[in-house]
Enzyme design. Structure first.
Site, PDB file in Angstrom:
ATOM      1  N   ASP A  29       0.828  -1.206   0.000  1.00 39.29           N
ATOM      2  CA  ASP A  29       0.000   0.000   0.000  1.00 39.29           C
ATOM      3  C   ASP A  29       0.865   1.259   0.000  1.00 39.29           C
ATOM      4  O   ASP A  29       0.735   2.121   0.890  1.00 39.29           O
ATOM      5  CB  ASP A  29      -0.943   0.035   1.218  1.00 39.29           C
ATOM      6  CG  ASP A  29      -2.096  -0.941   1.065  1.00 39.29           C
ATOM      7  OD1 ASP A  29      -2.303  -1.463  -0.047  1.00 39.29           O
ATOM      8  OD2 ASP A  29      -2.785  -1.198   2.069  1.00 39.29           O
ATOM      9  N   GLU A 197     -11.268  -0.321  -2.739  1.00 37.72           N
ATOM     10  CA  GLU A 197     -10.534   0.476  -1.744  1.00 37.72           C
ATOM     11  C   GLU A 197      -9.405   1.251  -2.399  1.00 37.72           C
ATOM     12  O   GLU A 197      -9.252   1.236  -3.618  1.00 37.72           O
ATOM     13  CB  GLU A 197     -10.039  -0.399  -0.584  1.00 37.72           C
ATOM     14  CG  GLU A 197      -9.323  -1.673  -0.986  1.00 37.72           C
ATOM     15  CD  GLU A 197      -9.142  -2.645   0.183  1.00 37.72           C
ATOM     16  OE1 GLU A 197      -9.611  -2.398   1.302  1.00 37.72           O
ATOM     17  OE2 GLU A 197      -8.498  -3.689  -0.040  1.00 37.72           O
TER      18      GLU A 197
END
Ligand code: NAG
Length: 318
Positions: A29, A197
């Site tokens: 991420d 997301e």
């Protein structure tokens, strides 16, 4: 006929391999930002806190610099010693870098978004400011993780969200607090578990582009999703940047739309957690994590990937 069809499908799925990376190439991420003063790159990642690495160029050599807030966040909430999902930007008016982070518990809608600031992005230079006033204490229909800052039409704005009703947007009052305006939904996929997301929005030409990760991320060595349901990166666009996002086929991104920007190919598996960086020498660059099938499928094996964006008919491609 079959050969032609096969050729067509191969061309549609032809993604460029990730650009080179040397040194410490693990990431998960990622958030990436090139320092204004000297062009040094700072790369932030999730894993037992917010890791920091830096390099003289996007290709490396990347050097591990430790953690952004080694003691965790001052937010009193489960997960405050294990921060996630860094998003970094610079503000000219305050001459500071801001890093948004999530305090959360995996798979739970029990989260708070916080912010830290720094003059240089270096390890040891970050000051925690705690919550920006965006959390799930009132049991909203969104989850407050995966923040992404963008200036829309002059208004500093935060995108966020993960699963539940997917992606939302809210204007900020200042870098440390959201405004009183209620968040509004900007992307939703009604299928299965609403697997959307990691919003990252940017402006190019006359459009605002919204990228997001669809599908399942995680330790693919432990559980591998059905083929095609692993992480991939989608893109939608809108003229105003605040809503009405559609994909290349004209489908609304509030209704399952999303054009694939990057998906598994060759040894690259499950690319996601992406962002867009402005590299002084390369221009706009898509960066992300992916599992390299030759190295391993666990989160601890994830690799830093990047590709220069190309543009075809007003849509980014890699
Ligand atoms: C919406 O979700 C379903 C189920 O995960 C998935 O198969 C589909 O590809 C998703 N749509 C987009 C645009 O990613």
């Amino acid at each position: 006929m079959y050969t032609l069809l096969f050729l067509f499908i191969s061309l549609v799925n032809a993604f460029a391999n990730p650009g080179p990376c040397t040194g410490d190439c693990w990431t998960h991420d990622p958030g990436l930002y090139q320092r204004k003063s000297d062009g040094r790159f700072f790369r932030f990642a999730t894993g037992g806190g917010i890791h920091l690495a830096s390099a003289p160029s996007i290709v490396g050599p990347w050097k591990d610099e430790g953690f952004v807030l080694p003691g965790g966040s001052k937010i009193d909430h489960p997960g405050s010693d294990n921060l996630w999902a860094p998003d970094v930007h610079y503000q000219e008016n305050t001459k500071k870098y801001y890093l948004y982070y999530s305090v959360s518990v995996l798979g739970k809608k029990n989260s708070v978004i916080g912010v830290a600031s720094s003059d240089t992005m270096e390890a040891g230079s970050w000051t925690d400011h705690g919550s920006i006033g965006l959390d799930t204490s009132n049991n909203p229909n969104y989850n407050t993780i995966d923040a992404n800052w963008i200036r829309i039409d002059g208004t500093p704005t935060l995108n966020f969200g993960s699963y539940w009703q997917d992606l939302f947007q809210v204007p900020l009052a200042n870098p440390l607090k959201i405004s009183n305006t209620a968040p509004h939904q900007i992307a939703f996929n009604g299928s299965l578990n609403h697997r959307v997301e990691a919003a990252f929005e940017f402006k190019h030409g006359n459009y605002y582009y919204l990228t997001f990760s669809s599908g399942l991320g995680g330790n693919y060595d432990v559980s591998k999703p059905a083929q095609g349901e692993e992480y991939r990166i989608n893109v939608c666009r809108s003229e105003g940047g605040k809503g009405n996002f559609v994909d290349k086929a004209g489908r609304s991104c509030l209704n399952g739309g999303g054009t694939t920007l990057l998906a598994s190919h060759g040894n690259v598996y499950g690319p996601g957690g992406q962002g867009i960086a402005q590299d002084k020498s390369q221009g706009l660059v898509l960066y992300y994590h992916y599992a390299d099938k030759t190295k391993g499928l666990a989160k601890t094996d994830y690799q830093f990937g990047w590709n220069r964006l190309n543009w075809v008919d007003g849509w980014p491609t890699v």
